[in-house]
Design a protein around this motif. Structure first.
Motif, PDB file in Angstrom:
ATOM      1  N   ARG B  97       9.146  -9.396   1.852  1.00 11.96           N
ATOM      2  CA  ARG B  97       7.719  -9.533   1.538  1.00 11.96           C
ATOM      3  C   ARG B  97       6.870  -8.729   2.523  1.00 11.96           C
ATOM      4  NH1 ARG B  97       4.102 -13.810  -1.505  1.00 11.96           N
ATOM      5  NH2 ARG B  97       2.087 -13.204  -0.657  1.00 11.96           N
ATOM      6  N   HIS B  98       7.241  -8.764   3.786  1.00 14.20           N
ATOM      7  CA  HIS B  98       6.448  -8.040   4.782  1.00 14.20           C
ATOM      8  C   HIS B  98       6.483  -6.524   4.574  1.00 14.20           C
ATOM      9  CE1 HIS B  98       6.003 -11.413   8.039  1.00 14.20           C
ATOM     10  NE2 HIS B  98       5.203 -11.569   6.994  1.00 14.20           N
ATOM     11  N   THR B 101       3.477  -6.337   1.758  1.00 16.80           N
ATOM     12  CA  THR B 101       2.152  -6.968   1.833  1.00 16.80           C
ATOM     13  C   THR B 101       1.037  -5.957   2.123  1.00 16.80           C
ATOM     14  OG1 THR B 101       2.830  -7.646   4.055  1.00 16.80           O
ATOM     15  CG2 THR B 101       2.784  -9.340   2.373  1.00 16.80           C
ATOM     16  N   GLY B 102       1.349  -4.886   2.878  1.00 18.74           N
ATOM     17  CA  GLY B 102       0.315  -3.891   3.174  1.00 18.74           C
ATOM     18  C   GLY B 102      -0.164  -3.165   1.922  1.00 18.74           C
ATOM     19  N   PHE B 104      -0.752  -4.578  -1.052  1.00 21.05           N
ATOM     20  CA  PHE B 104      -1.461  -5.438  -2.022  1.00 21.05           C
ATOM     21  C   PHE B 104      -2.626  -6.195  -1.391  1.00 21.05           C
ATOM     22  CE2 PHE B 104       2.676  -4.763  -3.969  1.00 21.05           C
ATOM     23  CZ  PHE B 104       2.347  -4.532  -5.293  1.00 21.05           C
ATOM     24  N   THR B 105      -3.231  -5.600  -0.351  1.00 21.16           N
ATOM     25  CA  THR B 105      -4.325  -6.302   0.337  1.00 21.16           C
ATOM     26  C   THR B 105      -5.587  -6.334  -0.524  1.00 21.16           C
ATOM     27  OG1 THR B 105      -5.108  -4.275   1.349  1.00 21.16           O
ATOM     28  CG2 THR B 105      -3.484  -5.560   2.602  1.00 21.16           C
ATOM     29  N   VAL B 106      -6.500  -7.222  -0.153  1.00 21.49           N
ATOM     30  CA  VAL B 106      -7.800  -7.312  -0.829  1.00 21.49           C
ATOM     31  C   VAL B 106      -8.458  -5.926  -0.862  1.00 21.49           C
ATOM     32  CG1 VAL B 106     -10.124  -8.283  -0.656  1.00 21.49           C
ATOM     33  CG2 VAL B 106      -8.128  -9.735  -0.173  1.00 21.49           C
ATOM     34  N   ARG B 107      -8.468  -5.233   0.289  1.00 19.78           N
ATOM     35  CA  ARG B 107      -9.176  -3.940   0.356  1.00 19.78           C
ATOM     36  C   ARG B 107      -8.497  -2.897  -0.525  1.00 19.78           C
ATOM     37  NH1 ARG B 107     -10.805  -3.795   5.364  1.00 19.78           N
ATOM     38  NH2 ARG B 107      -8.677  -3.613   6.107  1.00 19.78           N
TER      39      ARG B 107
END
Lengths: 67, 394
Positions: B97-98, B101-102, B104-107
């Motif tokens: 997952r790690h 995760t970068g 699929f961030t909000v930004r």
């Protein structure tokens, strides 16, 4: 005083904190994990901080509050 | 109070409502025995607080080889293959997952807004050119999320044309194991070839990036990651767009809330809360755990009902009413715990763009058939509508 703590090893980068309280939290551009922008939130932002802690899916966030 | 176990699958009470047997559990029966399709006896929980505590509890495992099987074919599932981290626990789950995760961030997901707007307008142009009536699922709800996830991953259009429908078909509850296996092998073979191509000619997309600096991922891991992300991206938002449009057409007085840029975010959250497209998720107890006064024994599987947790009156007043202006925070449409949906910020952006664009272009949009004739995905693991015939004033 209230202090936000974040455990980046536990964080799963869901983004709930950055979505809920963007004044207090961001996500690292590289790994997506939590970045705390304001460690000691002012009184008016504390409820937002509590909500972000409650919504965090992984339990990576905590808020220590002293009287 | 009956002790007779409920039996999965349970039929939804209607297009917008979870199964009535589970909804009835809100009246003082927070846990009930549940017979899974493979014959095993497990449990189902429905309170939001219980659902959240089970999903956050490391004593409950997501390892797929430990749990009952939702497919009637029965039998135990094999352990998750390398990369398929949805069926793993930490630390294996965390490792994979790690790596993602970068991405699929909000930004990052908000940066896709302009591209999704462009895709929405292109598909609306095609709808307008075809003229009413059209099937909104085929013309709008399905292609937009499919194109977005394929572009993000770096999967060519050819894949969507060859496999888009089959990926969706994998969630049929009535498919035989042989059918599922055949479909799966075809898709994984294609994706394996794509991963090898990207190794020889890296591309500027998610898969290309993982090939280059993916912490030494093998071809098998990359293929399975690609499959999991595609599966999660193709069939979820598509069903929210289809079923969400049906819900909005049934409550036309609320459409201005979703077309208003100041209130669209909350409107999307309320649709996520109200619509039950993911019936639940399974966890298996690694040791005996007390849940709602019952001892769940080590090895027993618990289904958490996300749709009924989203209708919990302890959190949401008048929970069975769609109200796009209500306080929606705390719904569990994307789950909870370390497996909470990785793509949730993408899903949010897709919906924030696609719903308003649709109703702005076609303000007179309405169903082309009576609501009871809209075919529901009752036999699928992800709920929604198979087709949504709509019409409008030209």
């Amino acid at each position: 005083m209230a202090e936000i703590r974040a455990d980046r090893e536990v964080c799963v980068g869901a983004g709930m904190c950055a979505l809920t309280a963007p004044e207090l939290f961001d996500q690292d551009d590289e790994d997506g994990r939590v970045v705390v922008l304001v460690t000691r939130p002012e009184a008016e932002l504390r409820e937002r901080a509590r909500e972000a802690v409650r919504l965090c899916p992984s339990g990576a966030l905590s808020l220590s509050e002293e009287a | 109070m009956t002790t007779e176990p409920l039996t999965f699958p349970l039929a939804n009470a209607g297009p917008f409502d979870p199964p009535s047997e589970l909804m009835a559990m809100r009246e003082g029966r927070p846990i009930a025995p549940l017979r899974l399709p493979d014959g095993r006896l497990g449990w189902v929980v429905v309170r939001r607080a219980t659902v959240r505590s089970v999903l956050a509890d490391p004593r409950f495992s997501a390892r797929q080889e430990l749990r009952g099987n939702l497919s009637p074919s029965g039998g135990s599932l094999p352990p998750a293959p390398p990369g398929m981290f949805i069926g793993m626990d930490p630390p294996d789950h965390t490792h994979y997952r790690h790596l993602l995760t970068g991405q699929f961030t909000v930004r990052r997901m908000r940066q896709l807004t302009a591209r999704i707007e462009q895709l929405a307008e292109e598909h609306l142009d095609r709808m307008a050119a075809a003229g009413p009536p059209v099937d909104l699922v085929a013309t709008y709800a399905r292609p937009i999320p499919a194109m977005v996830i394929c572009e993000l991953l770096g999967v060519p259009d050819e894949f969507r044309e060859r496999f888009g429908q089959q990926v969706a078909e994998l969630s049929r509850q009535d498919a035989t194991p042989e059918e599922q296996q055949r479909t799966l092998v075809g898709i994984l073979t294609y994706l394996g070839e794509l991963v090898r191509e990207k190794r020889s000619t890296p591309t500027d997309d998610l898969l290309g990036g993982l090939v280059v600096d993916g912490a030494g991922l093998t071809d098998e891991e990359l293929t399975n990651l690609a499959f999991m992300l595609l599966g999660a991206g193709l069939d979820t938002t598509a069903n929210m767009l289809g079923l969400g449009t049906l819900a909005l057409l049934a409550h036309p007085e609320q459409i201005p809330v979703i077309t208003n840029p100041d209130t669209v975010d909350n409107a999307v959250e309320e649709l996520l809360r109200y619509l039950a497209i993911v019936p639940g998720t399974l966890r298996t107890a690694l040791e005996d755990v007390e849940v709602e006064g019952v001892t769940v024994r080590a090895g027993e599987t618990v289904m958490v009902s996300l749709p009924v947790a989203n209708r919990d009156p302890e959190r949401f007043a008048d929970p069975d009413t769609l109200d796009l202006t209500r306080q929606t925070s705390g719904h569990v449409a994307f789950g909870h715990g370390v497996h909470q949906c990785l793509g949730q910020q993408l899903a949010r952006v897709e919906m924030r763009v696609a719903f308003p664009a649709l109703f702005r272009r076609f303000p007179t949009l309405r169903l082309a058939v009576p609501q009871e004739e809209v075919p529901l995905r009752d036999e699928m693991l992800i709920f929604g509508v198979h087709r949504l015939p709509v019409t409008w004033e030209d």
